[in-house]
Design a protein around this motif. Structure first.
Motif, PDB file in Angstrom:
ATOM      1  N   HIS A 199     -27.422  56.206  46.004  1.00  0.00           N
ATOM      2  CA  HIS A 199     -26.502  56.821  45.040  1.00  0.00           C
ATOM      3  C   HIS A 199     -26.448  58.333  45.246  1.00  0.00           C
ATOM      4  CE1 HIS A 199     -24.245  57.434  41.353  1.00  0.00           C
ATOM      5  NE2 HIS A 199     -25.127  58.351  41.009  1.00  0.00           N
ATOM      6  N   GLN A 200     -27.599  58.948  45.463  1.00  0.00           N
ATOM      7  CA  GLN A 200     -27.640  60.397  45.690  1.00  0.00           C
ATOM      8  C   GLN A 200     -26.886  60.762  46.965  1.00  0.00           C
ATOM      9  OE1 GLN A 200     -31.843  61.160  45.641  1.00  0.00           O
ATOM     10  NE2 GLN A 200     -31.864  61.576  43.434  1.00  0.00           N
ATOM     11  N   VAL A 201     -27.079  59.993  48.011  1.00  0.00           N
ATOM     12  CA  VAL A 201     -26.376  60.244  49.267  1.00  0.00           C
ATOM     13  C   VAL A 201     -24.879  60.044  49.081  1.00  0.00           C
ATOM     14  CG1 VAL A 201     -26.043  59.393  51.636  1.00  0.00           C
ATOM     15  CG2 VAL A 201     -28.350  59.672  50.725  1.00  0.00           C
ATOM     16  N   TYR A 202     -24.507  59.001  48.359  1.00  0.00           N
ATOM     17  CA  TYR A 202     -23.096  58.712  48.108  1.00  0.00           C
ATOM     18  C   TYR A 202     -22.437  59.851  47.333  1.00  0.00           C
ATOM     19  CZ  TYR A 202     -18.891  56.469  46.384  1.00  0.00           C
ATOM     20  OH  TYR A 202     -17.578  56.191  46.078  1.00  0.00           O
ATOM     21  N   GLN A 203     -23.109  60.346  46.287  1.00  0.00           N
ATOM     22  CA  GLN A 203     -22.548  61.435  45.482  1.00  0.00           C
ATOM     23  C   GLN A 203     -22.404  62.720  46.301  1.00  0.00           C
ATOM     24  OE1 GLN A 203     -21.212  61.174  42.429  1.00  0.00           O
ATOM     25  NE2 GLN A 203     -21.660  59.003  42.595  1.00  0.00           N
ATOM     26  N   ALA A 204     -23.392  63.018  47.135  1.00  0.00           N
ATOM     27  CA  ALA A 204     -23.304  64.202  47.986  1.00  0.00           C
ATOM     28  C   ALA A 204     -22.154  64.062  48.984  1.00  0.00           C
ATOM     29  CB  ALA A 204     -24.625  64.419  48.723  1.00  0.00           C
ATOM     30  N   GLN A 205     -22.017  62.887  49.555  1.00  0.00           N
ATOM     31  CA  GLN A 205     -20.940  62.636  50.515  1.00  0.00           C
ATOM     32  C   GLN A 205     -19.579  62.740  49.829  1.00  0.00           C
ATOM     33  OE1 GLN A 205     -21.042  62.359  53.796  1.00  0.00           O
ATOM     34  NE2 GLN A 205     -18.836  62.175  53.827  1.00  0.00           N
ATOM     35  N   LYS A 206     -19.512  62.285  48.594  1.00  0.00           N
ATOM     36  CA  LYS A 206     -18.269  62.351  47.825  1.00  0.00           C
ATOM     37  C   LYS A 206     -17.863  63.811  47.589  1.00  0.00           C
ATOM     38  CE  LYS A 206     -16.605  60.129  43.609  1.00  0.00           C
ATOM     39  NZ  LYS A 206     -17.008  59.313  42.471  1.00  0.00           N
ATOM     40  N   LYS A 207     -18.830  64.663  47.241  1.00  0.00           N
ATOM     41  CA  LYS A 207     -18.546  66.084  47.040  1.00  0.00           C
ATOM     42  C   LYS A 207     -18.116  66.740  48.353  1.00  0.00           C
ATOM     43  CE  LYS A 207     -21.721  66.703  43.164  1.00  0.00           C
ATOM     44  NZ  LYS A 207     -22.985  67.308  42.714  1.00  0.00           N
ATOM     45  N   LEU A 208     -18.771  66.371  49.431  1.00  0.00           N
ATOM     46  CA  LEU A 208     -18.422  66.920  50.738  1.00  0.00           C
ATOM     47  C   LEU A 208     -17.013  66.501  51.152  1.00  0.00           C
ATOM     48  CD1 LEU A 208     -19.440  68.557  53.151  1.00  0.00           C
ATOM     49  CD2 LEU A 208     -20.404  66.459  54.072  1.00  0.00           C
ATOM     50  N   ALA A 209     -16.660  65.255  50.873  1.00  0.00           N
ATOM     51  CA  ALA A 209     -15.318  64.768  51.205  1.00  0.00           C
ATOM     52  C   ALA A 209     -14.264  65.509  50.392  1.00  0.00           C
ATOM     53  CB  ALA A 209     -15.227  63.257  50.958  1.00  0.00           C
ATOM     54  N   LEU A 210     -14.538  65.775  49.124  1.00  0.00           N
ATOM     55  CA  LEU A 210     -13.602  66.518  48.285  1.00  0.00           C
ATOM     56  C   LEU A 210     -13.436  67.948  48.799  1.00  0.00           C
ATOM     57  CD1 LEU A 210     -11.818  66.665  45.750  1.00  0.00           C
ATOM     58  CD2 LEU A 210     -13.869  67.314  44.482  1.00  0.00           C
ATOM     59  N   ALA A 211     -14.532  68.584  49.168  1.00  0.00           N
ATOM     60  CA  ALA A 211     -14.465  69.946  49.703  1.00  0.00           C
ATOM     61  C   ALA A 211     -13.665  69.975  51.010  1.00  0.00           C
ATOM     62  CB  ALA A 211     -15.870  70.497  49.920  1.00  0.00           C
ATOM     63  N   THR A 212     -13.865  68.979  51.847  1.00  0.00           N
ATOM     64  CA  THR A 212     -13.122  68.909  53.107  1.00  0.00           C
ATOM     65  C   THR A 212     -11.638  68.710  52.851  1.00  0.00           C
ATOM     66  OG1 THR A 212     -15.037  68.023  54.272  1.00  0.00           O
ATOM     67  CG2 THR A 212     -12.916  67.684  55.315  1.00  0.00           C
ATOM     68  N   ASP A 213     -11.298  67.885  51.868  1.00  0.00           N
ATOM     69  CA  ASP A 213      -9.884  67.699  51.521  1.00  0.00           C
ATOM     70  C   ASP A 213      -9.265  69.007  51.029  1.00  0.00           C
ATOM     71  OD1 ASP A 213      -9.835  65.044  52.280  1.00  0.00           O
ATOM     72  OD2 ASP A 213     -10.100  64.265  50.244  1.00  0.00           O
ATOM     73  N   ASN A 214     -10.019  69.762  50.220  1.00  0.00           N
ATOM     74  CA  ASN A 214      -9.523  71.054  49.752  1.00  0.00           C
ATOM     75  C   ASN A 214      -9.342  72.031  50.910  1.00  0.00           C
ATOM     76  OD1 ASN A 214      -9.470  70.195  47.096  1.00  0.00           O
ATOM     77  ND2 ASN A 214     -11.492  70.999  46.624  1.00  0.00           N
ATOM     78  N   LEU A 215     -10.291  72.028  51.828  1.00  0.00           N
ATOM     79  CA  LEU A 215     -10.199  72.877  53.014  1.00  0.00           C
ATOM     80  C   LEU A 215      -8.995  72.492  53.860  1.00  0.00           C
ATOM     81  CD1 LEU A 215     -11.506  75.047  54.850  1.00  0.00           C
ATOM     82  CD2 LEU A 215     -12.812  73.200  55.901  1.00  0.00           C
ATOM     83  N   LYS A 216      -8.795  71.196  54.000  1.00  0.00           N
ATOM     84  CA  LYS A 216      -7.654  70.711  54.784  1.00  0.00           C
ATOM     85  C   LYS A 216      -6.335  71.145  54.152  1.00  0.00           C
ATOM     86  CE  LYS A 216      -6.451  66.358  54.649  1.00  0.00           C
ATOM     87  NZ  LYS A 216      -6.390  64.905  54.766  1.00  0.00           N
ATOM     88  N   ALA A 217      -6.237  71.041  52.835  1.00  0.00           N
ATOM     89  CA  ALA A 217      -5.006  71.439  52.137  1.00  0.00           C
ATOM     90  C   ALA A 217      -4.756  72.936  52.299  1.00  0.00           C
ATOM     91  CB  ALA A 217      -5.090  71.058  50.667  1.00  0.00           C
ATOM     92  N   GLY A 218      -5.796  73.741  52.163  1.00  0.00           N
ATOM     93  CA  GLY A 218      -5.649  75.189  52.340  1.00  0.00           C
ATOM     94  C   GLY A 218      -5.253  75.547  53.762  1.00  0.00           C
ATOM     95  N   ASN A 219      -5.836  74.863  54.713  1.00  0.00           N
ATOM     96  CA  ASN A 219      -5.516  75.145  56.110  1.00  0.00           C
ATOM     97  C   ASN A 219      -4.087  74.726  56.441  1.00  0.00           C
ATOM     98  OD1 ASN A 219      -6.222  76.200  58.641  1.00  0.00           O
ATOM     99  ND2 ASN A 219      -6.475  74.129  59.433  1.00  0.00           N
ATOM    100  N   GLN A 220      -3.622  73.643  55.846  1.00  0.00           N
ATOM    101  CA  GLN A 220      -2.234  73.228  56.067  1.00  0.00           C
ATOM    102  C   GLN A 220      -1.275  74.288  55.543  1.00  0.00           C
ATOM    103  OE1 GLN A 220      -2.236  69.400  54.130  1.00  0.00           O
ATOM    104  NE2 GLN A 220      -2.535  68.293  56.049  1.00  0.00           N
ATOM    105  N   GLN A 221      -1.588  74.847  54.381  1.00  0.00           N
ATOM    106  CA  GLN A 221      -0.750  75.906  53.814  1.00  0.00           C
ATOM    107  C   GLN A 221      -0.774  77.137  54.716  1.00  0.00           C
ATOM    108  OE1 GLN A 221       1.280  75.547  51.198  1.00  0.00           O
ATOM    109  NE2 GLN A 221       2.079  77.557  51.707  1.00  0.00           N
ATOM    110  N   LEU A 222      -1.943  77.489  55.229  1.00  0.00           N
ATOM    111  CA  LEU A 222      -2.060  78.618  56.150  1.00  0.00           C
ATOM    112  C   LEU A 222      -1.242  78.381  57.410  1.00  0.00           C
ATOM    113  CD1 LEU A 222      -3.369  81.299  57.031  1.00  0.00           C
ATOM    114  CD2 LEU A 222      -5.281  79.943  57.932  1.00  0.00           C
TER     115      LEU A 222
END
Length: 120
Positions: free
Chosen positions: A51-74
């Motif tokens: 569960h701890q690994v899953y939650q950490a991975q979930k946060k990392l995936a969300l951060a990557t999605d945000n990074l991807k969206a920002g980079n697309q705008q750039l």
């Protein structure tokens, strides 16, 4: 899903014994489809390492999605500006490459999240 298939089968047969080859084949097919399904997978139980690994991975995936969206705008902004300056043109190409890398990372992280759920 597998429980639903079994309950459905046994409720129609009226007994715990499968009497026909056709019903057995249908059950096997339904169970295989249920096993391959990645819909409505349970999350790992709280308090477990998984569960701890899953939650950490979930946060990392969300951060990557945000990074991807920002980079697309750039990349879009740089594409609009690249006609004005050759240096910006190089930045635009580099940004597009980074965007492709982010997309691959995001896809991999989504697979990891599904894999974490399948370990339950």
């Amino acid at each position: 899903m597998a429980h639903q298939q079994l309950n459905s089968l046994f409720s129609t047969t009226g007994s715990a014994k499968l009497t026909t080859k056709n019903k057995q084949t249908n059950l096997r097919r339904a169970l295989k489809q249920a096993a391959k399904s990645q819909v409505d997978l349970p999350q790992p139980q709280k308090g477990t390492d998984l569960h701890q690994v899953y939650q950490a991975q979930k946060k990392l995936a969300l951060a990557t999605d945000n990074l991807k969206a920002g980079n697309q705008q750039l990349a879009l902004t740089l594409t609009k500006l690249e006609n004005q300056n050759t240096a910006i043109s190089k930045l635009s190409v580099a940004s597009q490459k980074i965007n492709l890398g982010n997309q691959k990372i995001s896809q991999g992280q989504k697979k990891l999240l599904v894999g974490g759920k399948l370990q339950v």
